[in-house]
Scaffold this active site. Structure first.
Site, PDB file in Angstrom:
ATOM      1  N   LYS A  48      32.747  38.743  51.729  1.00 59.17           N
ATOM      2  CA  LYS A  48      34.105  39.016  52.204  1.00 59.17           C
ATOM      3  C   LYS A  48      34.531  40.390  51.689  1.00 59.17           C
ATOM      4  O   LYS A  48      34.200  40.766  50.561  1.00 59.17           O
ATOM      5  CB  LYS A  48      35.035  37.916  51.688  1.00 59.17           C
ATOM      6  CG  LYS A  48      36.461  37.964  52.213  1.00 59.17           C
ATOM      7  CD  LYS A  48      37.254  36.753  51.692  1.00 59.17           C
ATOM      8  CE  LYS A  48      38.694  36.754  52.157  1.00 59.17           C
ATOM      9  NZ  LYS A  48      39.431  35.567  51.629  1.00 59.17           N
ATOM     10  N   SER A  58      41.921  29.509  52.162  1.00 59.77           N
ATOM     11  CA  SER A  58      41.174  30.592  52.807  1.00 59.77           C
ATOM     12  C   SER A  58      39.664  30.370  52.922  1.00 59.77           C
ATOM     13  O   SER A  58      38.996  31.111  53.640  1.00 59.77           O
ATOM     14  CB  SER A  58      41.430  31.915  52.077  1.00 59.77           C
ATOM     15  OG  SER A  58      42.694  32.401  52.436  1.00 59.77           O
ATOM     16  N   SER A 115      41.817  33.031  55.204  1.00 63.56           N
ATOM     17  CA  SER A 115      41.591  34.457  55.340  1.00 63.56           C
ATOM     18  C   SER A 115      40.113  34.841  55.326  1.00 63.56           C
ATOM     19  O   SER A 115      39.776  35.969  55.682  1.00 63.56           O
ATOM     20  CB  SER A 115      42.335  35.221  54.225  1.00 63.56           C
ATOM     21  OG  SER A 115      41.779  34.948  52.961  1.00 63.56           O
TER      22      SER A 115
END
Ligand code: NAG
Ligand code: NAG
Ligand code: NAG
Ligand code: NAG
Length: 506
Positions: free
Chosen positions: A100, A205, A181
């Site tokens: 990420k 997330s 997210s």
């Protein structure tokens, strides 16, 4: 994205087919990859080339990746050479991993949490989890798209959009929300742009994008994995975990990334007591549901008539679990649930705003080089780059509210105390009174319950709606309960085998 030269994919597949040992890239797992590495039918270079090619062909559609690593093929070559000449470094030797974009690397990749404000910033060192991945032999493939700033800038921006990465798309149904997210990580794993990805979670997330993209996400107990070098929201709630296609893959990645890190010493030291001797892989047991007591939090399985398919699918799953030896305790409720789910009532909003400002300022001040050094700088950057950062549509109301805070004062301390009280009277009490090993939820509804208490959860694919959009089931438990959660999640996955590759429906 950096441009590179690849062996064209069809040619690569043709060559492998002619050689008679075609490696099956689709749904490849860490175990199947390692086997192919061992018997010489696959090299890390070929696998890395495959993923780079896949990213370059699918990313214009899915927006799952922000950058690929210009050094990925070189790292793959090193892994191949090491395999021929010396010992294997670790369980992820030669395996490409997507990170990420809020997980820092000290290399040619940028770490920007999706924002142009951090472009060109230089991290002082690799994030703690990245150091561990490299030690386990992993190849850093690139940075995955995410909700910009982990969805902590704006209330109106989609939870899978960032200025640098664009709008992430759900590979099952392109118009459906992939959630965030850690959207890019989940999309990339689902669409086989990598078998292994890392996400991060503050509140939902990892769990939510895993749920929506038919992949397995582990949200570890806070502190089990180091947050050092991760663009933060809240040290009290942030955690880093794997997003993969199978429970076994996610668990093998968890084994590689857990443990003490002097750069995140208090939390990783406190949580190190939870790490079992011999790691987590030993809990991949097909009979892992046997003897488990699992609570059904009905409020999160409560579908209206248009969710009839889901209701039926979950009832079948519950029966499967019972047949596999689990005792299900039905109709359980978390005390004060409506308070917990309301960020302005639970204390979460007050605490996160102040924690974010402190933690982000600290992260930015530690960078070796950066165009922004404080939340105030980031706010000013956005005001000066309204077009790229789409300020007119999305604004930055959360940033402004955070900037207004002045540290952890009486209001924040009382908010944090309220969250502990809600956790004690809520999940802790329910688990104790019913002697539960786990609770189960759908609709990623457990996320906030788990988030405010620092508790772990695992999301596993559970089905596909009539519209084709995936949905998962989440097993959650008390701090350090990963061994139990892994047993249940793995046994459930093996008994149901729900996951299928995406079909990119319009
Ligand atoms: C990182 O960002 C810079 C722009 O500041 C760009 O030139 C470079 O290509 C990026 N790195 C990668 C690996 O994409
Ligand atoms: C399910 O939803 C309905 C309507 O939204 C509500 O009246 C009911 O109390 C809910 N049941 C549970 C168990 O949460
Ligand atoms: C920040 O504080 C100022 C002054 O107290 C107030 O006017 C403003 O509404 C606050 N902004 C946010 C986003 O909370
Ligand atoms: C939880 O609910 C109970 C009963 O309604 C109430 O007495 C208690 O104060 C609530 N706890 C919190 C932390 O809000």
């Amino acid at each position: 994205m950096a441009r590179m030269c690849f062996v064209p994919l069809p040619l690569l597949l043709l060559l492998l087919a002619i050689s008679g040992h075609a490696f099956d890239f689709q749904e490849a797992t860490i175990d199947s990859i390692q086997l192919a590495f061992e018997d010489g039918t696959l090299t890390s270079r070929q696998l890395t080339e495959f993923y780079l090619e896949r990213i370059s062909s699918l990313n214009p559609l899915l927006h799952a990746v922000i950058e690929v690593n210009p050094d990925a093929l070189r790292q793959a070559d090193v892994a191949d050479r090491e395999r021929r000449t010396t010992r294997r470094r670790g369980g992820l030797h030669g395996i490409p991993v997507l990170l990420k974009d809020n997980i820092a690397t000290r290399d040619r990749l940028n770490t920007t949490a999706g924002s142009f404000a951090l472009l060109g910033s230089v991290a002082p060192r690799d994030a703690g989890v990245v150091r561990r991945l490299r030690r386990a032999g992993a190849v850093v493939l690139g940075k995955a798209n995410m909700a910009e700033w982990a969805d902590f800038r704006s209330l109106s921006a989609p939870s899978s959009w960032s200025a640098r990465g664009g709008q992430g798309r759900n590979p099952y149904v392109l118009g459906a929300d992939p959630c965030g997210s850690s959207s890019g990580s989940a999309i990339a794993a689902a669409a086989n742009m990598a078998a292994v990805t890392l996400g991060t979670e503050t509140d939902g997330s990892i769990i939510c994008p895993s749920d929506k993209n038919s992949v397995v996400g582990i949200k570890p107990t806070v502190g089990l994995t180091s947050r050092a070098g991760v663009v933060p929201v809240s040290p009290r709630q942030d955690t880093v975990g794997p997003i993969c296609r199978t429970v076994s893959d996610a668990v093998q990645v968890l084994d590689a990334i857990v443990g003490f890190d002097e750069q995140d010493s208090a939390a990783t030291k406190a949580a190190s007591k939870y790490i079992p001797h011999g790691g987590y892989k030993q809990f991949l047991k097909v009979d892992g549901l046997k003897g488990k007591r699992i609570g059904i939090l009905r409020a999160f399985f409560n579908y209206s008539s248009d969710g009839a398919t889901k209701t039926r699918v979950f009832e079948e799953h519950f029966n499967t679990m019972r047949r596999n030896g689990a005792t299900l305790i039905d109709n359980l409720e978390i005390a004060n649930l409506s308070t917990i789910l309301d960020v302005s009532q639970s204390g979460e909003q007050v605490a996160l705003l102040a924690e974010f400002k402190l933690a982000l300022n600290s992260y930015l001040s530690q960078l070796s080089n950066s165009p922004v050094r404080s939340l105030a700088d980031v706010i000013a950057f956005n005001n000066e780059h309204t077009a790229e950062e789409r300020m007119e549509e999305f604004g930055q109301i959360i940033f402004l509210a955070a900037q207004n805070t002045t540290g952890i004062g009486p209001a924040e301390r009382s908010a944090i105390a309220k969250m502990s009280e809600l956790s004690m009277e809520g999940l802790e009490k329910l688990m104790m009174e019913n002697k539960l090993d786990a609770v189960m939820t759908a609709k990623s509804g457990a996320a906030t319950v788990l988030a405010i208490g620092g508790y772990p959860g695992i999301s596993v694919p559970a089905g596909y709606g009539e519209d084709g959009v995936p949905f998962g089931i989440c097993f959650g438990g008390l701090k350090g309960s990963e061994p139990n959660l892994i047993e249940m999640a793995y046994a459930f996955e093996q008994a149901t085998m729900v996951r299928k590759p995406p079909s990119f429906k319009q």
